[in-house]
Design an enzyme around this catalytic site. Structure first.
Site, PDB file in Angstrom:
ATOM      1  N   HIS A  24       0.804  -1.231   0.000  1.00  0.00           N
ATOM      2  CA  HIS A  24       0.000   0.000   0.000  1.00  0.00           C
ATOM      3  C   HIS A  24       0.836   1.281   0.000  1.00  0.00           C
ATOM      4  O   HIS A  24       0.866   2.047   0.968  1.00  0.00           O
ATOM      5  CB  HIS A  24      -1.099  -0.001   1.071  1.00  0.00           C
ATOM      6  CG  HIS A  24      -0.697  -0.327   2.494  1.00  0.00           C
ATOM      7  ND1 HIS A  24       0.212   0.401   3.191  1.00  0.00           N
ATOM      8  CD2 HIS A  24      -1.129  -1.294   3.328  1.00  0.00           C
ATOM      9  CE1 HIS A  24       0.332  -0.094   4.403  1.00  0.00           C
ATOM     10  NE2 HIS A  24      -0.465  -1.132   4.505  1.00  0.00           N
ATOM     11  N   HIS A  78      -3.382  -8.101  15.934  1.00  0.00           N
ATOM     12  CA  HIS A  78      -3.648  -6.993  15.006  1.00  0.00           C
ATOM     13  C   HIS A  78      -4.477  -7.545  13.843  1.00  0.00           C
ATOM     14  O   HIS A  78      -4.168  -8.612  13.311  1.00  0.00           O
ATOM     15  CB  HIS A  78      -2.297  -6.444  14.539  1.00  0.00           C
ATOM     16  CG  HIS A  78      -2.334  -5.401  13.486  1.00  0.00           C
ATOM     17  ND1 HIS A  78      -3.313  -4.453  13.391  1.00  0.00           N
ATOM     18  CD2 HIS A  78      -1.459  -5.133  12.482  1.00  0.00           C
ATOM     19  CE1 HIS A  78      -3.046  -3.650  12.373  1.00  0.00           C
ATOM     20  NE2 HIS A  78      -1.941  -4.049  11.803  1.00  0.00           N
ATOM     21  N   GLU A  80      -5.095  -6.250  10.763  1.00  0.00           N
ATOM     22  CA  GLU A  80      -4.749  -6.002   9.352  1.00  0.00           C
ATOM     23  C   GLU A  80      -4.489  -7.338   8.657  1.00  0.00           C
ATOM     24  O   GLU A  80      -3.920  -8.273   9.236  1.00  0.00           O
ATOM     25  CB  GLU A  80      -3.534  -5.057   9.249  1.00  0.00           C
ATOM     26  CG  GLU A  80      -3.425  -4.484   7.836  1.00  0.00           C
ATOM     27  CD  GLU A  80      -2.521  -3.254   7.723  1.00  0.00           C
ATOM     28  OE1 GLU A  80      -1.795  -2.933   8.686  1.00  0.00           O
ATOM     29  OE2 GLU A  80      -2.554  -2.613   6.653  1.00  0.00           O
ATOM     30  N   ASP A  82      -2.620  -8.716   6.538  1.00  0.00           N
ATOM     31  CA  ASP A  82      -1.350  -9.442   6.368  1.00  0.00           C
ATOM     32  C   ASP A  82      -1.093 -10.364   7.569  1.00  0.00           C
ATOM     33  O   ASP A  82      -0.295 -11.292   7.474  1.00  0.00           O
ATOM     34  CB  ASP A  82      -0.162  -8.494   6.132  1.00  0.00           C
ATOM     35  CG  ASP A  82      -0.081  -7.338   7.107  1.00  0.00           C
ATOM     36  OD1 ASP A  82      -1.122  -6.968   7.680  1.00  0.00           O
ATOM     37  OD2 ASP A  82       1.017  -6.791   7.295  1.00  0.00           O
ATOM     38  N   HIS A 144      -0.084   0.074  15.047  1.00  0.00           N
ATOM     39  CA  HIS A 144      -0.478   1.294  14.361  1.00  0.00           C
ATOM     40  C   HIS A 144      -1.969   1.334  14.002  1.00  0.00           C
ATOM     41  O   HIS A 144      -2.383   2.235  13.269  1.00  0.00           O
ATOM     42  CB  HIS A 144       0.379   1.465  13.072  1.00  0.00           C
ATOM     43  CG  HIS A 144       0.085   0.413  12.027  1.00  0.00           C
ATOM     44  ND1 HIS A 144      -0.287   0.744  10.751  1.00  0.00           N
ATOM     45  CD2 HIS A 144       0.034  -0.929  12.073  1.00  0.00           C
ATOM     46  CE1 HIS A 144      -0.501  -0.342  10.032  1.00  0.00           C
ATOM     47  NE2 HIS A 144      -0.306  -1.365  10.811  1.00  0.00           N
ATOM     48  N   ASP A 163       3.455  -5.591  14.512  1.00  0.00           N
ATOM     49  CA  ASP A 163       4.133  -4.720  13.543  1.00  0.00           C
ATOM     50  C   ASP A 163       5.304  -3.933  14.135  1.00  0.00           C
ATOM     51  O   ASP A 163       6.264  -3.610  13.417  1.00  0.00           O
ATOM     52  CB  ASP A 163       3.134  -3.715  12.952  1.00  0.00           C
ATOM     53  CG  ASP A 163       2.306  -4.307  11.819  1.00  0.00           C
ATOM     54  OD1 ASP A 163       2.768  -5.265  11.180  1.00  0.00           O
ATOM     55  OD2 ASP A 163       1.202  -3.800  11.571  1.00  0.00           O
ATOM     56  N   TYR A 191      10.642   0.891   7.540  1.00  0.00           N
ATOM     57  CA  TYR A 191       9.337   0.429   8.028  1.00  0.00           C
ATOM     58  C   TYR A 191       8.740   1.469   8.971  1.00  0.00           C
ATOM     59  O   TYR A 191       7.565   1.832   8.875  1.00  0.00           O
ATOM     60  CB  TYR A 191       9.523  -0.913   8.750  1.00  0.00           C
ATOM     61  CG  TYR A 191       8.230  -1.587   9.098  1.00  0.00           C
ATOM     62  CD1 TYR A 191       7.641  -2.490   8.228  1.00  0.00           C
ATOM     63  CD2 TYR A 191       7.586  -1.315  10.298  1.00  0.00           C
ATOM     64  CE1 TYR A 191       6.451  -3.094   8.535  1.00  0.00           C
ATOM     65  CE2 TYR A 191       6.387  -1.921  10.611  1.00  0.00           C
ATOM     66  CZ  TYR A 191       5.825  -2.814   9.729  1.00  0.00           C
ATOM     67  OH  TYR A 191       4.634  -3.407  10.037  1.00  0.00           O
ATOM     68  N   HIS A 222       6.956  -9.004  11.067  1.00  0.00           N
ATOM     69  CA  HIS A 222       7.610  -8.934   9.749  1.00  0.00           C
ATOM     70  C   HIS A 222       9.119  -8.990   9.942  1.00  0.00           C
ATOM     71  O   HIS A 222       9.665  -8.324  10.827  1.00  0.00           O
ATOM     72  CB  HIS A 222       7.308  -7.603   9.044  1.00  0.00           C
ATOM     73  CG  HIS A 222       5.877  -7.390   8.701  1.00  0.00           C
ATOM     74  ND1 HIS A 222       5.227  -8.070   7.691  1.00  0.00           N
ATOM     75  CD2 HIS A 222       4.955  -6.552   9.234  1.00  0.00           C
ATOM     76  CE1 HIS A 222       3.971  -7.652   7.615  1.00  0.00           C
ATOM     77  NE2 HIS A 222       3.777  -6.738   8.549  1.00  0.00           N
TER      78      HIS A 222
HETATM   79 FE1  FEO Z   1      -0.428  -3.438  10.196  1.00  0.00          FE
HETATM   80 FE2  FEO Z   1       1.783  -5.817   9.142  1.00  0.00          FE
HETATM   81  O1  FEO Z   1       0.142  -4.967   9.318  1.00  0.00           O
END
Ligand code: FEO
Length: 392
Positions: A24, A78, A80, A82, A144, A163, A191, A222
């Site tokens: 994104h 989280h 999101e 991913d 976040h 994250d 990041y 990640h």
């Molecule tokens: Fe906020 Fe790695 O997703």
């Protein structure tokens, strides 16, 4: 597709996204990984999952350790996608498992997936015993997303912060020292600059909590797991969160016929005359997400645009929109550019820099058509003055 042991009974079982190059708006030349962690105790917990298309990879890694059917808890730190994208497929395999998440996590999962699952809602400070190990939870809202939380295992001094502290790196290496500080720090900074930067205050609060926890390993969602460079990491993160910058300047520009480039180079010379290290980025060859790494550590950001169709160039506008959303603060700004008759390009740049409350110590530089020798000397002098200010 092998799991990797972090500690006895605790395994990395995530997925590696070798081909990801765009996240994104963020270019990810090194790809990324989505890290899921399996804790095998009297009860078995999986902390976070992976992007939906890597579900089979994650399941294979889990299956190398335990029968996935035996998983008792799935922790969603989280929502999101991913990290939660494989929850629906996983819950088909383990419908008896409970999902541990925050109140906002539950709401987010319901909005994303429209399924009925069995939830355990946890608040900050609450814990769940797995046997010899405990999962403790700390809410970290807006680090976040509103639902964000971290999981901590005190018996192992292991923090699973999702994250936070992540980096977009796809690699066979799993630990920071296997790849080296320079690469891991570079990607952690990128990041931070592209994902976490708007939430400095919340990061500071989260760091206060982290500071009180005994930690010998930080396993984010990640990239690489921190075990050797934790001290260095916890030195740079507060600086980033506090918008502490180096005495460096960044020049970002695009140009139509080369005049704005000439101004950029004259400014760079002036800054160098003052002894300030300068990075110059041309928006036709550098992606804005790369440039954000430079913004993260630069005290001054000089932005240049030619005037096109009574406004700034679309590349400059795109960069400023992106940067404005990420809310870097406590910077010195300067707008510059060239024009034919209207001159709106540099004016619009300056308006944006003022709107984000940066210090603008000198008026914009706006030169008609092609700068002459004297004008370039004056620009260089202006750059030098700005340089002295940066060094104060
Ligand atoms: Fe906020 Fe790695 O997703």
């Amino acid at each position: 597709m092998q799991p990797v042991a972090l500690k006895p009974g605790i395994y990395w079982v995530g997925g590696i996204d070798w081909n990801l190059r765009y996240f994104h708006g963020y270019q990810t030349p090194r790809g990324t990984s989505y890290n899921a962690y399996l804790i095998v105790d009297e009860k078995i917990a999986l902390v976070d999952t992976v992007k939906h298309y890597l579900f089979d990879e994650m399941l294979e890694r889990i299956s190398a350790v335990v029968d996935p059917a035996h998983i008792d808890y799935v922790v969603v730190n989280h929502v999101e996608m991913d990290h939660s994208g494989s929850v629906p497929n996983l819950m088909e395999v383990i419908p008896q498992a409970k999902i541990i998440t925050s109140t906002k996590g539950k709401k987010g999962l319901e909005r994303h997936y429209k399924r009925e699952w069995d939830y355990v809602i946890v608040n900050s400070g609450e814990d769940i015993k797995l046997g010899s190990r405990t999962l403790k939870f700390v809410q970290t809202p807006m680090v976040h997303w509103p639902d964000s939380m971290v999981t901590y295992i005190p018996e192992e001094m292991l923090l699973l912060p999702n994250d936070a502290f992540g980096q977009h790196i796809a690699s066979t290496e799993r630990f920071d020292d296997e790849l080296g500080w320079d690469i891991v720090k570079e990607e952690a900074a990128k990041y931070y600059a592209n994902i976490v930067l708007p939430y400095g205050k919340q990061v500071m609060k989260a760091l206060e909590v982290v500071d009180q926890l005994p930690i010998d390993m930080i396993a984010p969602s990640h990239g690489l797991i921190w075990r050797s460079y934790i001290k260095k990491l916890l030195q740079v993160y507060p600086k980033w969160a506090g918008n502490e910058t180096e005495r460096k300047a960044l020049i970002v520009y695009d140009t139509m016929w080369g005049s704005t480039k000439e101004i950029a180079l004259a400014l760079a010379n002036g800054l160098e005359d003052a002894g300030v290290p300068v990075t110059t980025r041309f928006l036709q060859t550098s992606h804005m997400s790369e440039i954000m790494s430079d913004v993260l550590e630069s005290r001054a950001v000089l932005v240049g645009s030619s005037t096109l169709n009574n406004g700034m160039l679309p590349t400059v506008s795109g960069f400023l929109t992106y940067m404005k959303g990420l809310r870097p603060q406590k910077r010195i700004g300067l707008a510059f550019g060239s024009y034919g008759w209207g001159g709106q390009g540099a004016r619009e740049v300056e308006e944006v820099l003022k709107s984000i409350q940066w210090e603008i110590p000198t008026d914009k530089i706006n030169i008609q058509y092609i700068p002459d020798k004297d004008e370039l000397l004056a620009v260089r002098e202006k750059g030098k003055k700005l340089g002295k200010l940066i060094l104060e």
